[in-house]
Enzyme design. Sequence first.
Site, PDB file in Angstrom:
ATOM      1  N   GLN A  10      -6.606  17.598 -26.553  1.00 45.01           N
ATOM      2  CA  GLN A  10      -7.760  16.697 -26.599  1.00 45.01           C
ATOM      3  C   GLN A  10      -7.299  15.267 -26.872  1.00 45.01           C
ATOM      4  O   GLN A  10      -6.581  15.008 -27.828  1.00 45.01           O
ATOM      5  CB  GLN A  10      -8.738  17.178 -27.699  1.00 45.01           C
ATOM      6  CG  GLN A  10     -10.030  16.377 -27.768  1.00 45.01           C
ATOM      7  CD  GLN A  10     -10.867  16.499 -26.495  1.00 45.01           C
ATOM      8  OE1 GLN A  10     -11.044  17.587 -25.955  1.00 45.01           O
ATOM      9  NE2 GLN A  10     -11.404  15.386 -26.014  1.00 45.01           N
ATOM     10  N   LYS A  49     -16.036  22.916 -25.375  1.00 43.91           N
ATOM     11  CA  LYS A  49     -15.108  23.581 -24.450  1.00 43.91           C
ATOM     12  C   LYS A  49     -14.906  25.043 -24.860  1.00 43.91           C
ATOM     13  O   LYS A  49     -14.920  25.937 -24.012  1.00 43.91           O
ATOM     14  CB  LYS A  49     -13.771  22.814 -24.411  1.00 43.91           C
ATOM     15  CG  LYS A  49     -13.924  21.473 -23.698  1.00 43.91           C
ATOM     16  CD  LYS A  49     -12.763  20.526 -23.902  1.00 43.91           C
ATOM     17  CE  LYS A  49     -13.103  19.165 -23.292  1.00 43.91           C
ATOM     18  NZ  LYS A  49     -12.094  18.136 -23.475  1.00 43.91           N
ATOM     19  N   ASP A  86      -6.182  19.922 -17.253  1.00 41.46           N
ATOM     20  CA  ASP A  86      -6.845  18.613 -17.176  1.00 41.46           C
ATOM     21  C   ASP A  86      -6.449  17.859 -15.905  1.00 41.46           C
ATOM     22  O   ASP A  86      -7.097  16.889 -15.530  1.00 41.46           O
ATOM     23  CB  ASP A  86      -6.451  17.760 -18.395  1.00 41.46           C
ATOM     24  CG  ASP A  86      -7.561  17.685 -19.431  1.00 41.46           C
ATOM     25  OD1 ASP A  86      -8.727  17.925 -19.064  1.00 41.46           O
ATOM     26  OD2 ASP A  86      -7.256  17.377 -20.599  1.00 41.46           O
TER      27      ASP A  86
END
Length: 291
Positions: free
Chosen positions: A97, A53, A120
């Site tokens: 994460q 990422k 997200d």
Amino acid sequence: MAQLIDGKALSLSLKEEMKGRIAGIEKEFGRKPCLAVIIVGDNPASRSYVRGKIKAAEFVGMDSRLVELPEDVSEERLIAEIAQLNEDEGVDGILVQLPLPKHIDEDRIIDAISLDKDVDGFHPGNVAKLWLGRPCTVPCTPKGIMAMIESTGTGISGKKAVVVGRSNIVGKPVAKLLLDKNATVTIAHSRTANLADTCREADILVAAVGRPEMITADMIKPGAIVIDVGINRVSCTAADGTTTFRLVGDVDFKSATEVAGYITPVPGGVGPMTITMLMQNTIECFLRRIN
Ligand code: NDP
């Protein structure tokens, strides 16, 4: 023989486009979009996803921040870090994460992220908006899946879509996105009776299960679009006893490719598209915040 939907190549072309967009944003607004990633602990898979990422952010010319916290970090400290990033005007997107260590309540952490920085798309506010059909941040993997299906140029409207898997991060949101495009959608799961028969009806089959190569050629309608979301690490032991690992999807690629019309590979399919959609979501969050 199925045509390959090359997620790696599609990602690359989208990221090249984003480079230009971000350069334009910097010119117009005086700063680039910035993605903050929080990682807790040393899980090797999580570390590798986070590296991917940050690398993608660098590639498209976006700013990024990495916050690394120890495995035994308290829930309160993690929430305090998120609160600081929520307040920081220079941060547009915050990603924690997952999975988190067991002592941390993931729902509480997701809820702590400011809705307008939830890149997200996991915050209940974004989930509600997605199901209500309102503008929102769409979760990255489902968004990437839709881009891959659309890249085939085959219409979705009126098609029968079967999604195997009903998780909050993949199965359910992708089913809603397919419904929004007027597919007739079935969501299958571990209690589905006659899974093979259900799958065989699909013009569009999305496998998001986490079981190596469970979707076999006999479960696929000839000519179907097959999207393999699964990432499974399987071990192979050589004749000399050495063990190696390889990544396989939820679809038995070799046999499926003989029947499907289009198919995504693993690796190089949904994985790179997920990261690319994260970049897109960060740009969108930036633009929503600045306007
Ligand atoms: P979850 O474990 O949260 O969900 C798996 C789903 O599969 C559940 O709904 C489960 O049903 C269903 N399932 C399990 N066994 C069967 C079976 N035998 N028959 C039918 N359905 C079954 O997984 P995720 O959605 O998080 O991830 C799925 C896969 O996708 C994993 O391999 C993961 O690594 C991968 N993934 C890949 C991403 C990428 O970027 N490429 C991103 C996210 C995930 P039930 O609800 O009944 O238990």
